[in-house]
Design an enzyme around this catalytic site. Sequence first.
Site, PDB file in Angstrom:
ATOM      1  N   HIS A  76       0.796  -1.221   0.000  1.00 55.97           N
ATOM      2  CA  HIS A  76       0.000   0.000   0.000  1.00 55.97           C
ATOM      3  C   HIS A  76       0.832   1.275   0.000  1.00 55.97           C
ATOM      4  O   HIS A  76       0.294   2.364  -0.091  1.00 55.97           O
ATOM      5  CB  HIS A  76      -0.989  -0.025   1.176  1.00 55.97           C
ATOM      6  CG  HIS A  76      -2.153  -0.910   0.890  1.00 55.97           C
ATOM      7  ND1 HIS A  76      -3.246  -1.034   1.708  1.00 55.97           N
ATOM      8  CD2 HIS A  76      -2.396  -1.740  -0.149  1.00 55.97           C
ATOM      9  CE1 HIS A  76      -4.108  -1.882   1.195  1.00 55.97           C
ATOM     10  NE2 HIS A  76      -3.607  -2.335   0.068  1.00 55.97           N
ATOM     11  N   SER A 118      -0.614  -1.287  -6.034  1.00 56.85           N
ATOM     12  CA  SER A 118      -0.343  -2.436  -6.876  1.00 56.85           C
ATOM     13  C   SER A 118       0.369  -2.019  -8.155  1.00 56.85           C
ATOM     14  O   SER A 118       0.124  -0.924  -8.678  1.00 56.85           O
ATOM     15  CB  SER A 118      -1.658  -3.128  -7.268  1.00 56.85           C
ATOM     16  OG  SER A 118      -2.232  -3.740  -6.153  1.00 56.85           O
ATOM     17  N   LYS A 128     -14.663  -7.540  -7.601  1.00 60.80           N
ATOM     18  CA  LYS A 128     -13.901  -8.343  -8.573  1.00 60.80           C
ATOM     19  C   LYS A 128     -13.152  -9.482  -7.869  1.00 60.80           C
ATOM     20  O   LYS A 128     -13.194 -10.632  -8.301  1.00 60.80           O
ATOM     21  CB  LYS A 128     -12.911  -7.436  -9.320  1.00 60.80           C
ATOM     22  CG  LYS A 128     -12.344  -8.063 -10.572  1.00 60.80           C
ATOM     23  CD  LYS A 128     -11.638  -7.011 -11.424  1.00 60.80           C
ATOM     24  CE  LYS A 128     -11.081  -7.633 -12.691  1.00 60.80           C
ATOM     25  NZ  LYS A 128     -10.612  -6.649 -13.654  1.00 60.80           N
ATOM     26  N   ASP A 129     -12.494  -9.145  -6.755  1.00 56.85           N
ATOM     27  CA  ASP A 129     -11.808 -10.171  -5.960  1.00 56.85           C
ATOM     28  C   ASP A 129     -12.801 -11.204  -5.449  1.00 56.85           C
ATOM     29  O   ASP A 129     -12.505 -12.404  -5.413  1.00 56.85           O
ATOM     30  CB  ASP A 129     -11.090  -9.541  -4.760  1.00 56.85           C
ATOM     31  CG  ASP A 129      -9.803  -8.831  -5.166  1.00 56.85           C
ATOM     32  OD1 ASP A 129      -9.436  -8.924  -6.351  1.00 56.85           O
ATOM     33  OD2 ASP A 129      -9.176  -8.195  -4.303  1.00 56.85           O
ATOM     34  N   GLU A 155       4.907 -33.977  -2.006  1.00 55.73           N
ATOM     35  CA  GLU A 155       3.690 -33.371  -2.520  1.00 55.73           C
ATOM     36  C   GLU A 155       3.992 -32.622  -3.815  1.00 55.73           C
ATOM     37  O   GLU A 155       5.114 -32.181  -4.038  1.00 55.73           O
ATOM     38  CB  GLU A 155       3.119 -32.397  -1.486  1.00 55.73           C
ATOM     39  CG  GLU A 155       2.583 -33.095  -0.271  1.00 55.73           C
ATOM     40  CD  GLU A 155       1.276 -33.804  -0.553  1.00 55.73           C
ATOM     41  OE1 GLU A 155       0.220 -33.264  -0.249  1.00 55.73           O
ATOM     42  OE2 GLU A 155       1.313 -34.935  -1.096  1.00 55.73           O
TER      43      GLU A 155
END
Lengths: 291, 417
Positions: B216, B220, B244-245, B288
Site C-alpha cells: 500500500h 499495486s 472483482k476479488d 507433494e
Amino acid sequence: MRQENASRRGIGLAFVTALALALTASGRPMLAETGQGSNLFEQPKPPRQEWTFNGFFGRYDQAQLQRGFQVYREVCSNCHSLKLVAFRNLADPGGPGFSEAQVKALAAKYQIKDGPNDAGDIFERPGRPSDYFPWNFPNEQAARTALGAVPPDMSLLAKARSYERGFPLFLIDPIIQYQEQGPDYIYAILNGYTNDKDPNWNEYMPGHKIAMPMPLSDGAVDYEDGSPKAVQQYAKDVAAFLMWAAEPKLEERKRLGFGVLIFLSIYALLFFAAKNKIWSRPEAHVDLDTQ
Amino acid sequence: MSGESTYVPKSRLAKWFESRLPIIGLVHSSFVAFPNPRNLNYWWTFGGILSFMLAAQIVTGVVLAMHYTPQSGLAFDSIEHIMRDVNYGWLLRYAHANGASMFFFALYIHMFRGIYYGSYKSPREVLWLLGVIIFLLAIATAFMGYVLPWGQMSFWGATVITSLFTAIPLVGDSITTWLWGGYAVDNATLNRFFSLHYLLPFMIAGVVVLHVWALHVHGSNNPAGIEKKTDKDTLSFHPYFTVKDGFALVCFLVLYTWLVFYVPSYLYDSDNYIVANPLQTPVHIVPEWYYLPFYAILRSIPSKLIGTATMFAAVLIIAFLPWLDTSKVKSAAYRPLYRIFFWLFVACCVLLGYMGSQPPEGGYVLAARFLTVYYFLFFLVILPLLGRYEKTKPLPVSIYDAVLGKHGHAKPADVNP
C-alpha cells in the site's frame, strides 16, 4: 521486427529440440529394462470396473456391502484385521445398512478381550456394538509365524492401494472423478492368480510376487440373495465393502458437496452480475468520457 | 498505509474511538478508499484468494489440532478418528489437506503473475522480498504438516528431506541429529514438527500484514507496468476491487469444493494410508506436487551436497529477481522477447515437476538436468542480458491511456491477457 521474429523462432526451436531430446531419452531406459527381463516393479494396469459409488451421485449398494462383509467375515478375516471399524459402524447411515439388532447379535458372536476387572484379571466377554473388529492373531509376531508374513490391516486398504495412471490419464482423472484405483486394484488382484504352476504369482501384483495364495474359490461363500457364487462376484463385493471400510463418509461427502457446488454456482452468478453492474458505472467506463 | 484517509466518523462513539485508536480510518483508507490501478486483471485477484486460504487453513487447522494426537504411536489412528468419529471431521481434514494444495496453486499463480508483469521492480523490491519470505515459510509449514499423519510417505519424506542436512560438511550429522531430536525421525521429530506447524502459519500471517503494508506504500503494479499518476488512472478499492476479488474467490472456491468433496484423495499419495514403518522403505518416495520441481532439481545432481545446495539456490534465487532483471520496462506486454522466455520458464517449471514425480532413472534425470540448466539460465543469464539488448515496445503515457488502447503498436489485448 523480422529479425526479432527470427530470433524468437530460433529460441523456441532450440528449446523444443532440447525437450524432445530429453523426453525421448526418458523413455529409453525403461524399454531397455523390460528388454532385460527385469520386472521388479512391473505392474499391468488393473482394468476399470463399474462401481455404484463412482461419480457425482455415487452411492454404496447396500446389498453389495452386506455380501462383501460376508466375504470379509468368512474368508478375509481369517488372516486380515479390520481394526479401525467398529461393529456399530455396520449400522451407520451410508453403510451396509444392518439394523441395530443385527449388529448387536453379530457383535455378541465375537469374544472380546477386556479387563482388568476388579480382581485384576484379563477376561473375555461377548462383543458389544461399540467394540472394534478383533483380529484372529494376538499380535503381529504370531501372524508372521503362522503365515510367513503379516497380512495388512484392511481398514484403509482400498485407499492405501493404487496404481500409476500415467500421462495423460492423471490429468483427466480429477475431471471424471476417478477415485476407485483402490477397489479396481483389489478386484484385479483377487482375479489375478493366472499362473497354475505358481500359487504366489499374481498378474497385477507389482513384481508379480504375492505372499497370499488365491483366497477365494467358486462357491466358497454361500450368498443368500441369489447373487452368483463366483470368484468374480466375491471379489467385486469385497472390494466395494473395503472401499466403504476405508471411506465410510463417502455418501455424506458427495451429498454435501453437491449442495455446496449449487450454492457457490448461484453465488458466483450473483457476484458476476454485481461486478458487471458496478463496473458499468460512468467513472469506471473509460470510453464514455474520452475527450 | 498510504492513500489519505477520507473516513469521517459520524456517531459520537465512533468519533470517541477514532480519536483514541484510528483503526477504522486505517481500514477505510487501505481497503475502501484505496486507489487501485483501474486496469488490474484477474491475475491480480490471487492475493485476496491467498489471504482467504491462509485464514481457512488456520481455522480448519486449529479445530483439527483439538482432535489430533502428536505421538508416533497414536498419530495415524487419531487422523482416522477424525475421519470417522468427529462430526464433519472428514470435511475438516480433507479441506485442510487439499487447502494446502490450493494455497500453493494460488501462490504459484501469484508469483508467476509478479514475474510476468515485473511486479518486483523498483519501488516494490521489499514487497517482493516479503513475498519470498512468505513462500519459504509456506514451504516449511506444508512440509511439517505432511509429516503429522505419520503415514509411510510422511515418515520417509521427512527422512529424505531432513537427511539432506547431513550433506553439510563437518557439522551435517550433528545438525541433523539436533533437528530430529534423536538419531532418526521419531516421536521427538513428530512433536517438534507439530509445534512448529502450529506456529508458522501465524508467522506467515504476520509477514502478510507487512506484505500488504509494503503493497500500500506505492499501490499495486498493473498490467501496463507504469505507475499511477492521476485520479483518472485509478478506481477505489471498494466496491470495484472487492467485487472483482470476491467473484474470483468464489470461482476459486468452486475448484476447491470439487477437490474436497469429489476427488479428495487425488493429490494424496496412497502410501500415506499405510502407517509409518521405519523398517520398510516405499518403492518411490515422492513429495507433494508443489515441491516436485525443486525435488527434480535436487535429484538431477549426483552429489548430495551440490544437489542440496542447488535445490536451495533454486528457491532462494527468486529473492534476487529485482536485481537480476535489468530491464527498466516492467510489464511483459511491452517486452516481446522476455514474454517468450517467460513462458518457456513456466513450461520448464511444469516439466521439472513432472520429472520430479517420476523415478530417478536415466532419461528422467537427463531431462531434469536440461531443465535445471534452463531454470538457472533464465535467472542468471537471460534476465540480466535481456534488459540490455531487448528492444521494448513504446509504453503508454498513463494507465488510463493503456485502458483506452492508446499506446504505440501494442494492442489492448496485450495489456489484458
